[in-house]
Motif scaffolding. Sequence first.
Motif, PDB file in Angstrom:
ATOM      1  N   ARG A  47      27.689 -34.792  48.279  1.00  0.00           N
ATOM      2  CA  ARG A  47      27.156 -33.336  48.636  1.00  0.00           C
ATOM      3  C   ARG A  47      26.095 -32.864  47.653  1.00  0.00           C
ATOM      4  O   ARG A  47      26.652 -32.267  46.519  1.00  0.00           O
ATOM      5  CB  ARG A  47      28.240 -32.411  48.685  1.00  0.00           C
ATOM      6  N   VAL A  48      24.855 -33.326  47.682  1.00  0.00           N
ATOM      7  CA  VAL A  48      23.919 -32.943  46.995  1.00  0.00           C
ATOM      8  C   VAL A  48      22.776 -32.372  47.500  1.00  0.00           C
ATOM      9  O   VAL A  48      22.216 -32.737  48.502  1.00  0.00           O
ATOM     10  CB  VAL A  48      23.195 -34.345  46.119  1.00  0.00           C
ATOM     11  N   ALA A  49      22.370 -31.140  46.700  1.00  0.00           N
ATOM     12  CA  ALA A  49      21.177 -30.421  47.330  1.00  0.00           C
ATOM     13  C   ALA A  49      20.246 -30.722  46.068  1.00  0.00           C
ATOM     14  O   ALA A  49      20.271 -30.878  44.887  1.00  0.00           O
ATOM     15  CB  ALA A  49      21.423 -29.004  47.571  1.00  0.00           C
ATOM     16  N   VAL A  50      18.614 -30.626  46.739  1.00  0.00           N
ATOM     17  CA  VAL A  50      17.724 -30.804  45.689  1.00  0.00           C
ATOM     18  C   VAL A  50      16.875 -29.273  45.927  1.00  0.00           C
ATOM     19  O   VAL A  50      17.002 -28.968  46.900  1.00  0.00           O
ATOM     20  CB  VAL A  50      16.694 -31.935  46.140  1.00  0.00           C
ATOM     21  N   THR A  51      16.621 -28.804  44.829  1.00  0.00           N
ATOM     22  CA  THR A  51      16.038 -27.610  44.597  1.00  0.00           C
ATOM     23  C   THR A  51      14.860 -27.429  43.685  1.00  0.00           C
ATOM     24  O   THR A  51      15.039 -28.081  42.519  1.00  0.00           O
ATOM     25  CB  THR A  51      17.243 -26.411  44.527  1.00  0.00           C
ATOM     26  N   GLY A  52      14.121 -26.340  43.782  1.00  0.00           N
ATOM     27  CA  GLY A  52      13.080 -26.123  42.670  1.00  0.00           C
ATOM     28  C   GLY A  52      12.335 -24.751  42.926  1.00  0.00           C
ATOM     29  O   GLY A  52      12.298 -24.242  44.248  1.00  0.00           O
ATOM     30  N   HIS A  53      11.657 -24.134  42.015  1.00  0.00           N
ATOM     31  CA  HIS A  53      10.995 -23.079  42.131  1.00  0.00           C
ATOM     32  C   HIS A  53       9.530 -23.610  41.780  1.00  0.00           C
ATOM     33  O   HIS A  53       9.125 -24.281  41.021  1.00  0.00           O
ATOM     34  CB  HIS A  53      11.471 -22.143  40.917  1.00  0.00           C
ATOM     35  N   SER A  54       8.575 -22.791  42.689  1.00  0.00           N
ATOM     36  CA  SER A  54       7.044 -22.920  42.673  1.00  0.00           C
ATOM     37  C   SER A  54       6.909 -24.369  42.749  1.00  0.00           C
ATOM     38  O   SER A  54       7.066 -24.895  43.771  1.00  0.00           O
ATOM     39  CB  SER A  54       6.606 -22.393  41.359  1.00  0.00           C
ATOM     40  N   MET A  55       6.160 -25.000  41.903  1.00  0.00           N
ATOM     41  CA  MET A  55       5.765 -26.693  42.152  1.00  0.00           C
ATOM     42  C   MET A  55       7.044 -27.540  42.117  1.00  0.00           C
ATOM     43  O   MET A  55       7.130 -28.344  42.820  1.00  0.00           O
ATOM     44  CB  MET A  55       4.835 -27.074  40.817  1.00  0.00           C
ATOM     45  N   GLY A  56       7.986 -26.904  41.458  1.00  0.00           N
ATOM     46  CA  GLY A  56       9.494 -27.622  41.783  1.00  0.00           C
ATOM     47  C   GLY A  56       9.931 -27.587  43.116  1.00  0.00           C
ATOM     48  O   GLY A  56      10.755 -28.383  43.402  1.00  0.00           O
ATOM     49  N   GLY A  57       9.805 -26.357  43.877  1.00  0.00           N
ATOM     50  CA  GLY A  57      10.129 -26.197  45.312  1.00  0.00           C
ATOM     51  C   GLY A  57       9.341 -27.233  46.105  1.00  0.00           C
ATOM     52  O   GLY A  57       9.836 -27.665  47.109  1.00  0.00           O
ATOM     53  N   ALA A  58       8.010 -27.543  45.809  1.00  0.00           N
ATOM     54  CA  ALA A  58       7.199 -28.286  46.627  1.00  0.00           C
ATOM     55  C   ALA A  58       7.472 -29.578  46.267  1.00  0.00           C
ATOM     56  O   ALA A  58       7.961 -30.548  47.177  1.00  0.00           O
ATOM     57  CB  ALA A  58       5.836 -28.101  46.105  1.00  0.00           C
ATOM     58  N   ALA A  59       8.101 -29.812  45.074  1.00  0.00           N
ATOM     59  CA  ALA A  59       8.711 -31.312  44.743  1.00  0.00           C
ATOM     60  C   ALA A  59       9.948 -31.409  45.364  1.00  0.00           C
ATOM     61  O   ALA A  59      10.362 -32.638  45.812  1.00  0.00           O
ATOM     62  CB  ALA A  59       8.743 -31.411  43.154  1.00  0.00           C
ATOM     63  N   HIS A 111      16.835 -39.658  51.251  1.00  0.00           N
ATOM     64  CA  HIS A 111      17.878 -39.086  52.396  1.00  0.00           C
ATOM     65  C   HIS A 111      19.105 -38.871  51.700  1.00  0.00           C
ATOM     66  O   HIS A 111      20.127 -38.494  52.535  1.00  0.00           O
ATOM     67  CB  HIS A 111      17.789 -39.849  53.567  1.00  0.00           C
ATOM     68  N   ARG A 112      19.248 -39.207  50.646  1.00  0.00           N
ATOM     69  CA  ARG A 112      20.749 -38.920  50.023  1.00  0.00           C
ATOM     70  C   ARG A 112      21.072 -37.471  49.733  1.00  0.00           C
ATOM     71  O   ARG A 112      21.994 -36.947  49.361  1.00  0.00           O
ATOM     72  CB  ARG A 112      20.799 -39.731  48.551  1.00  0.00           C
ATOM     73  N   PHE A 113      19.814 -36.997  49.633  1.00  0.00           N
ATOM     74  CA  PHE A 113      19.996 -35.259  49.494  1.00  0.00           C
ATOM     75  C   PHE A 113      20.459 -34.625  50.781  1.00  0.00           C
ATOM     76  O   PHE A 113      19.906 -35.273  51.720  1.00  0.00           O
ATOM     77  CB  PHE A 113      18.543 -34.573  49.054  1.00  0.00           C
ATOM     78  N   ASP A 114      21.466 -33.768  50.863  1.00  0.00           N
ATOM     79  CA  ASP A 114      22.061 -33.230  51.921  1.00  0.00           C
ATOM     80  C   ASP A 114      21.488 -31.896  52.265  1.00  0.00           C
ATOM     81  O   ASP A 114      21.723 -31.409  53.301  1.00  0.00           O
ATOM     82  CB  ASP A 114      23.718 -33.103  51.771  1.00  0.00           C
ATOM     83  N   ALA A 115      20.680 -31.296  51.431  1.00  0.00           N
ATOM     84  CA  ALA A 115      20.017 -29.806  51.690  1.00  0.00           C
ATOM     85  C   ALA A 115      18.964 -29.706  50.835  1.00  0.00           C
ATOM     86  O   ALA A 115      18.931 -30.293  49.701  1.00  0.00           O
ATOM     87  CB  ALA A 115      21.178 -28.949  51.541  1.00  0.00           C
ATOM     88  N   VAL A 116      18.079 -28.742  51.074  1.00  0.00           N
ATOM     89  CA  VAL A 116      16.937 -28.562  50.322  1.00  0.00           C
ATOM     90  C   VAL A 116      16.910 -26.931  50.028  1.00  0.00           C
ATOM     91  O   VAL A 116      16.946 -26.352  51.092  1.00  0.00           O
ATOM     92  CB  VAL A 116      15.685 -28.891  50.737  1.00  0.00           C
ATOM     93  N   ILE A 117      16.682 -26.499  48.877  1.00  0.00           N
ATOM     94  CA  ILE A 117      16.345 -25.151  48.831  1.00  0.00           C
ATOM     95  C   ILE A 117      14.886 -25.193  47.961  1.00  0.00           C
ATOM     96  O   ILE A 117      14.742 -25.761  46.642  1.00  0.00           O
ATOM     97  CB  ILE A 117      17.280 -24.489  47.763  1.00  0.00           C
ATOM     98  N   ASP A 118      14.017 -24.458  48.773  1.00  0.00           N
ATOM     99  CA  ASP A 118      12.604 -24.208  47.926  1.00  0.00           C
ATOM    100  C   ASP A 118      12.565 -22.754  47.508  1.00  0.00           C
ATOM    101  O   ASP A 118      12.466 -21.971  48.579  1.00  0.00           O
ATOM    102  CB  ASP A 118      11.524 -24.691  49.065  1.00  0.00           C
ATOM    103  N   LEU A 119      12.235 -22.536  46.443  1.00  0.00           N
ATOM    104  CA  LEU A 119      12.241 -21.173  45.865  1.00  0.00           C
ATOM    105  C   LEU A 119      10.755 -20.945  45.677  1.00  0.00           C
ATOM    106  O   LEU A 119      10.234 -20.934  44.613  1.00  0.00           O
ATOM    107  CB  LEU A 119      13.172 -20.918  44.622  1.00  0.00           C
TER     108      LEU A 119
END
Length: 159
Positions: free
Chosen positions: A7-19, A28-36
Amino acid sequence: GRLDTGRVAVTGHSMGGAAALQAARQDHRFDAVIDLDGYPHGPTSPSLQQPTLALTQAITPETDPRYVPRLTEALKRSTATSYRLTIPGTAHLTFMDGPLYLPPVPSMVGSLGRAKSRHVVAATTLAFLDTTLRHKPGDLAGVLSAYGDLSVYRPDNSR
């Protein structure tokens, strides 16, 4: 033995959110995405296959007019339910630790204040992760909409 790599999410803020958005498209191993508050750069395809939460600052006349349409396009193409939550009283730096150490200038850190900024970001991301990764039942849209203007994008593009 302490990480649950199932159960892994990828997240980032600003350019990190775009990344984070791009990383989820490619891995596709990421199960969820959070773009801040990240502007989606690059191609919006392939489609995101993971549930996505995009938290955005309050939209003002100074906001890049391409930002919301570009983000909306990326979320509408998703094959999983995605959410865009625009939170009143926020600025770009609200979504990181800026409100803790920067002067309380609303154009920089928003007008929510030090405590409320952290609470809103934590509560919305935790509700999203509990629902998507822990499969906790509940009304995610109801919880998120309590914090701002919510748009929900379902795979069939209905709202």
